[in-house]
Design a protein around this motif. Structure first.
Motif, mmCIF file in Angstrom:
data_model
loop_
_atom_site.group_PDB
_atom_site.id
_atom_site.type_symbol
_atom_site.label_atom_id
_atom_site.label_comp_id
_atom_site.label_asym_id
_atom_site.label_seq_id
_atom_site.Cartn_x
_atom_site.Cartn_y
_atom_site.Cartn_z
ATOM 1 N N VAL A 189 37.684 26.592 65.393
ATOM 2 C CA VAL A 189 36.524 25.738 65.673
ATOM 3 C C VAL A 189 35.967 25.086 64.407
ATOM 4 N N ASN A 190 36.836 24.831 63.460
ATOM 5 C CA ASN A 190 36.519 24.134 62.204
ATOM 6 C C ASN A 190 35.420 24.824 61.388
ATOM 7 N N MET A 191 35.382 26.149 61.419
ATOM 8 C CA MET A 191 34.364 26.870 60.653
ATOM 9 C C MET A 191 34.726 27.024 59.173
ATOM 10 N N GLN A 192 35.965 26.726 58.790
ATOM 11 C CA GLN A 192 36.370 26.648 57.379
ATOM 12 C C GLN A 192 35.899 27.868 56.569
ATOM 13 N N PRO A 193 36.352 29.073 56.892
ATOM 14 C CA PRO A 193 35.826 30.278 56.253
ATOM 15 C C PRO A 193 36.351 30.545 54.849
ATOM 16 N N TRP A 194 37.288 29.744 54.385
ATOM 17 C CA TRP A 194 37.875 29.982 53.066
ATOM 18 C C TRP A 194 36.882 29.698 51.943
ATOM 19 N N ARG A 195 36.925 30.550 50.921
ATOM 20 C CA ARG A 195 36.117 30.372 49.715
ATOM 21 C C ARG A 195 37.032 30.647 48.522
ATOM 22 N N PHE A 196 36.914 29.842 47.474
ATOM 23 C CA PHE A 196 37.835 29.910 46.340
ATOM 24 C C PHE A 196 37.121 30.362 45.067
ATOM 25 N N LEU A 197 37.681 31.363 44.439
ATOM 26 C CA LEU A 197 37.216 31.799 43.119
ATOM 27 C C LEU A 197 38.337 31.502 42.136
ATOM 28 N N VAL A 198 38.090 30.581 41.200
ATOM 29 C CA VAL A 198 39.110 30.192 40.227
ATOM 30 C C VAL A 198 38.881 30.992 38.946
ATOM 31 N N VAL A 199 39.772 31.915 38.695
ATOM 32 C CA VAL A 199 39.681 32.767 37.500
ATOM 33 C C VAL A 199 40.599 32.176 36.447
ATOM 34 N N GLU A 200 40.001 31.538 35.427
ATOM 35 C CA GLU A 200 40.799 30.826 34.437
ATOM 36 C C GLU A 200 40.428 31.174 33.001
ATOM 37 N N SER A 201 39.247 31.732 32.786
ATOM 38 C CA SER A 201 38.834 32.087 31.426
ATOM 39 C C SER A 201 39.450 33.427 31.017
ATOM 40 N N GLU A 202 39.491 33.669 29.730
ATOM 41 C CA GLU A 202 39.998 34.958 29.241
ATOM 42 C C GLU A 202 39.119 36.098 29.745
ATOM 43 N N GLU A 203 37.817 35.858 29.751
ATOM 44 C CA GLU A 203 36.888 36.879 30.230
ATOM 45 C C GLU A 203 37.146 37.200 31.701
ATOM 46 N N GLY A 204 37.337 36.162 32.497
ATOM 47 C CA GLY A 204 37.601 36.365 33.913
ATOM 48 C C GLY A 204 38.910 37.100 34.152
ATOM 49 N N LYS A 205 39.933 36.723 33.405
ATOM 50 C CA LYS A 205 41.228 37.385 33.565
ATOM 51 C C LYS A 205 41.193 38.838 33.097
ATOM 52 N N ASP A 206 40.372 39.110 32.109
ATOM 53 C CA ASP A 206 40.198 40.500 31.661
ATOM 54 C C ASP A 206 39.594 41.350 32.772
ATOM 55 N N LYS A 207 38.658 40.769 33.516
ATOM 56 C CA LYS A 207 38.057 41.480 34.638
ATOM 57 C C LYS A 207 39.070 41.708 35.757
ATOM 58 N N LEU A 208 39.915 40.722 35.952
ATOM 59 C CA LEU A 208 40.869 40.771 37.058
ATOM 60 C C LEU A 208 42.043 41.711 36.785
ATOM 61 N N ARG A 209 42.452 41.791 35.527
ATOM 62 C CA ARG A 209 43.678 42.512 35.169
ATOM 63 C C ARG A 209 43.776 43.918 35.750
ATOM 64 N N PRO A 210 42.762 44.764 35.607
ATOM 65 C CA PRO A 210 42.913 46.126 36.131
ATOM 66 C C PRO A 210 42.888 46.217 37.657
ATOM 67 N N LEU A 211 42.646 45.103 38.324
ATOM 68 C CA LEU A 211 42.512 45.121 39.781
ATOM 69 C C LEU A 211 43.729 44.557 40.505
#
Length: 208
Positions: free
Chosen positions: A44-66
């Motif tokens: 029904v065109n509710m478009q539930p997708w949400r995007f988190l773009v992890v591109e900084s070194e700080e962001g990737k450091d947070k993501l790495r252990p996960l």
């Protein structure tokens, strides 16, 4: 966009594990690709997708252990795009349908009828039912994003191996509302990717 050959985009898309660390994707180009990915269909065109773009070194450091065994993609990609499904996506229902009317895409009476049916239905769903809907819809957007990325000359790798119960909180995202669906590593392949075997259509299809 540098590639309009649909046959090439579909048949030669491959999952890449190691990217060229020197390749960066601008915010404007990333947003353009995401905008095109949102042309994917949704319930029904509710478009539930949400995007988190992890591109900084700080962001990737947070993501790495996960991300378990997917650290090569994290460390070498231009970005890791985390796709969430919004458990309350119907809150945008009026905005979506009102703008459809303004743009001449939907008559006013149809909008009123749909909102009168769709919003109460979504609000009545059990959590597990909503979870199924948003994951299906967000997966459609994820696939579309990978095809759009290839049209722009980039390579991708869809990732399902991550700590789904921790990733939202790590980035200060409401974990009750936003359900992680998939992570897509994006960039330029450092080495040629390997092909993979697909079962023939007659094995996986039944005609009746």
């Amino acid at each position: 966009m540098i590639n309009n050959d649909f046959e090439d985009i579909v048949m030669n898309r491959k999952s890449v594990k190691l990217f060229d660390e020197q390749v960066k994707i601008s915010t404007s180009e990333m947003d353009e690709m995401i905008q095109k990915a949102t042309k994917a269909p949704s319930s029904v065109n509710m478009q539930p997708w949400r995007f988190l773009v992890v591109e900084s070194e700080e962001g990737k450091d947070k993501l790495r252990p996960l991300i378990r065994f997917n650290t090569r993609q994290n460390d070498s990609s231009s970005a890791m795009v985390v796709i969430f499904g919004d458990m309350q996506s119907h809150e945008y229902g009026e905005e979506i349908y009102n703008n459809a009317v303004k743009q001449g895409l939907m008559p006013e009476d149809v909008k009123d009828e749909l909102l009168g049916k769709v919003l109460p239905f979504y609000r009545s769903l059990e959590k597990t039912e909503m979870n199924d809907i948003i994951k299906i819809d967000s997966s459609l957007a994820a696939m579309q994003f990978m095809l759009v990325a290839r049209a722009y000359g980039y390579d991708t790798n869809p990732i399902g191996g991550f700590e789904s119960d921790q990733i939202a909180a790590a980035f200060d995202i409401d974990s009750e509302r936003y359900e992680p669906v998939m992570i897509i590593a994006i960039g330029k392949a450092k080495n040629p990717a390997h092909g993979s075997y697909r079962l023939p259509a007659e094995t996986i299809t039944k005609h009746v």
